[in-house]
Scaffold this active site. Structure first.
Site, PDB file in Angstrom:
ATOM      1  N   GLU A 228       0.889  -1.207   0.216  1.00 55.73           N
ATOM      2  CA  GLU A 228       0.025   0.093   0.082  1.00 55.73           C
ATOM      3  C   GLU A 228       0.945   1.331  -0.046  1.00 55.73           C
ATOM      4  O   GLU A 228       2.099   1.023   0.411  1.00 55.73           O
ATOM      5  CB  GLU A 228      -0.786  -0.074   1.479  1.00 55.73           C
ATOM      6  CG  GLU A 228      -1.762  -1.210   1.492  1.00 55.73           C
ATOM      7  CD  GLU A 228      -2.766  -1.066   2.573  1.00 55.73           C
ATOM      8  OE1 GLU A 228      -2.875  -0.190   3.162  1.00 55.73           O
ATOM      9  OE2 GLU A 228      -3.353  -2.156   2.623  1.00 55.73           O
TER      10      GLU A 228
ATOM     11  N   GLY B  37       5.050  -0.453   2.596  1.00 58.43           N
ATOM     12  CA  GLY B  37       5.793  -0.995   1.391  1.00 58.43           C
ATOM     13  C   GLY B  37       6.764  -2.192   1.925  1.00 58.43           C
ATOM     14  O   GLY B  37       6.230  -3.298   2.566  1.00 58.43           O
TER      15      GLY B  37
ATOM     16  N   HIS C 264      29.779  -3.116 -24.461  1.00 55.68           N
ATOM     17  CA  HIS C 264      29.006  -2.740 -25.778  1.00 55.68           C
ATOM     18  C   HIS C 264      29.405  -1.279 -26.406  1.00 55.68           C
ATOM     19  O   HIS C 264      29.051  -0.762 -27.317  1.00 55.68           O
ATOM     20  CB  HIS C 264      27.567  -2.997 -25.818  1.00 55.68           C
ATOM     21  CG  HIS C 264      27.149  -4.365 -25.902  1.00 55.68           C
ATOM     22  ND1 HIS C 264      27.513  -5.229 -25.301  1.00 55.68           N
ATOM     23  CD2 HIS C 264      26.490  -4.807 -26.922  1.00 55.68           C
ATOM     24  CE1 HIS C 264      27.003  -6.512 -25.550  1.00 55.68           C
ATOM     25  NE2 HIS C 264      26.504  -6.391 -26.689  1.00 55.68           N
TER      26      HIS C 264
ATOM     27  N   GLU D 271       9.367  -7.458  -4.277  1.00 52.34           N
ATOM     28  CA  GLU D 271       9.229  -8.518  -3.375  1.00 52.34           C
ATOM     29  C   GLU D 271      10.416  -8.452  -2.233  1.00 52.34           C
ATOM     30  O   GLU D 271      10.737  -9.617  -1.937  1.00 52.34           O
ATOM     31  CB  GLU D 271       9.487  -9.955  -4.389  1.00 52.34           C
ATOM     32  CG  GLU D 271       8.847  -9.901  -5.381  1.00 52.34           C
ATOM     33  CD  GLU D 271       7.144 -10.127  -5.283  1.00 52.34           C
ATOM     34  OE1 GLU D 271       6.781  -9.649  -4.277  1.00 52.34           O
ATOM     35  OE2 GLU D 271       6.763 -10.545  -6.198  1.00 52.34           O
ATOM     36  N   GLY D 272      10.500  -7.282  -1.793  1.00 54.38           N
ATOM     37  CA  GLY D 272      11.320  -6.910  -0.743  1.00 54.38           C
ATOM     38  C   GLY D 272      12.668  -6.355  -1.147  1.00 54.38           C
ATOM     39  O   GLY D 272      13.345  -7.066  -2.303  1.00 54.38           O
TER      40      GLY D 272
END
Ligand code: COS
Length: 378
Positions: free
Chosen positions: A126, A130, A337, A362-363
């Protein structure tokens, strides 16, 4: 000790690699540019039953377990971090229902999200909850035979596409995180709407949205597990989800290394291929070593989970390590590159942007350090 994949797992890797090359790679740059959720890829992942990995066949799943999930997610991530995220996050819903759902909930929801083409989502975060997930304020008040949900969830991956969402809401606000419960909300339920669609740095194709609940009534049978057990359900689900993010990060890093090897063998500067420049070859050594370490820690966490052993610490370690590896490797791959890496003609700048989220969702890495240190010090 046996570090060998089974023949079946090698076969699955081959299938996933071909799928990634044929179905995922061709549209990876386009979904990154447009931010479009690749519904057709999700449907194809349903056809080949990637969406059913980890769910038993009796519920419409493909069987297999966490090792198989890591194999598929990492192969997809080599070509497109967003598509890997879509699959990995989608499977969390089935994981929650499988572990905590009633017989009826399993019969109803699992076949639909594994082989039925429906997307599942997981809504915990929310605006003010978090990292401190236990501070969630969304409520679910029992009124007769229904829960009435009010509140807002944010940063919900796949939430706009999801037919079914596992929502974490307070059934007893006086108890804080011990008052949280897990409740299934179906798309189309009055009072449930999609709010803001986020504009993100990376993984553009994995649509991330706000979910709004305004007097949203759902049958009380939609409660998953017991009232007040929501936080534990969320934490257990996140232990599994973190292995999925580790797999995503691993795949992004492996993809960036593959691109770098290709480039160094073909790009000529100072009259020689880049492979003749020792400074760059040492980058390759560092990248390959970190990837190998990320790979085995991720598979070890998956092994612990699928054999029913404690894995909270190892899932956190795997995710912390693999996500830092993905950032390190994509950074060096882009550097190898040179100017081309910075241009959208090559996939490196997309990989670099896609890698960053693996250190956050996810943490965050900091939360994983908290989880790991608490475990080691206890
Ligand atoms: N598995 C099972 N139960 C767990 C658990 C786990 N991995 N982690 C915590 N719990 C349980 C604890 O055992 C405790 O239960 P009891 O009081 O019954 O013993 C309860 O949950 C509270 O745990 P804790 O005291 O550790 O809670 P904290 O608020 O201190 O910390 C953290 C919890 C920080 C680890 C948690 O909030 C977290 O992981 N935050 C990150 C959130 C996140 O990853 N969000 C990603 C987005 S999801 S949409």
């Amino acid at each position: 000790m046996d570090f060998k994949f089974s023949d079946g797992q090698e076969m699955l890797r081959k299938v996933a690699r071909e799928f990634a090359e044929n179905e995922v790679s061709p549209i990876a740059a386009e979904i990154d540019k447009t931010g479009r959720f690749p519904r057709e890829t999700f449907d194809k992942m349903t056809e080949v039953m990637f969406t059913g990995i980890g769910t038993p066949e009796e519920y419409g799943g493909a069987g297999g377990s966490d090792t198989e999930k890591v194999i598929v997610v990492s192969e997809l991530a080599k070509k497109c971090g967003a598509t890997a995220a879509i699959l990995s996050i989608h499977t969390i819903f089935a994981q929650v229902i499988q572990k905590y759902g009633t017989g009826e909930q399993k019969q109803k929801y699992l076949p639909r999200v594994t082989s039925g083409g429906c997307v599942g989502a997981f809504a915990l975060t929310e605006p003010n909850a978090g990292s401190d997930a236990g501070a969630a304020k969304t409520t679910a008040t029992l009124d007769g035979d229904e829960y009435v949900l009010n509140g807002t969830k944010c940063f919900i991956s796949g939430g706009g596409q999801a037919q079914y969402v596992a929502v974490f809401a307070l059934t007893d606000p006086s108890k804080g995180l011990k008052g949280l419960s897990c409740i299934i909300v179906e798309k189309g339920t009055p009072g449930f709407t999609i709010g803001k669609i986020e504009e993100k740095m990376g993984i553009h194709g994995s649509e991330t949205v706000e979910l709004i609940f305004d007097n949203c009534r759902v049958p009380k049978e939609n409660l998953v597990g017991k009232e007040g057990k929501g936080f534990n359900i969320a934490m257990v689900a996140l232990d599994g989800a973190r292995i999925g993010v580790a797999a995503q990060a691993l795949g992004i890093a492996e993809g960036a290394l593959e691109e770098s090897v290709k480039y160094m063998n073909t790009r000529v500067q100072f009259g020689k291929p880049l492979t003749a420049l020792q400074g760059l070859t040492w980058y390759i050594s560092d990248m390959a070593t970190k990837i190998e370490s990320a790979k085995w820690l991720t598979y070890y966490a998956a092994y612990l989970k699928e054999t029913g052993q404690p894995h909270t610490k190892e899932a956190a370690m795997a995710k912390l390590n693999a996500s830092e590896t993905a950032r390190f490797v994509t950074n060096l791959a882009l550097q190898i590159h040179g100017g081309y890496g910075y241009m959208k003609d090559y996939p490196l700048e997309r990989m670099y942007r896609d890698a960053k989220i693996t250190e956050i969702y996810e943490g965050t890495s900091e939360i994983h350090k908290l989880v790991i240190s608490r475990s080691v010090l206890s």
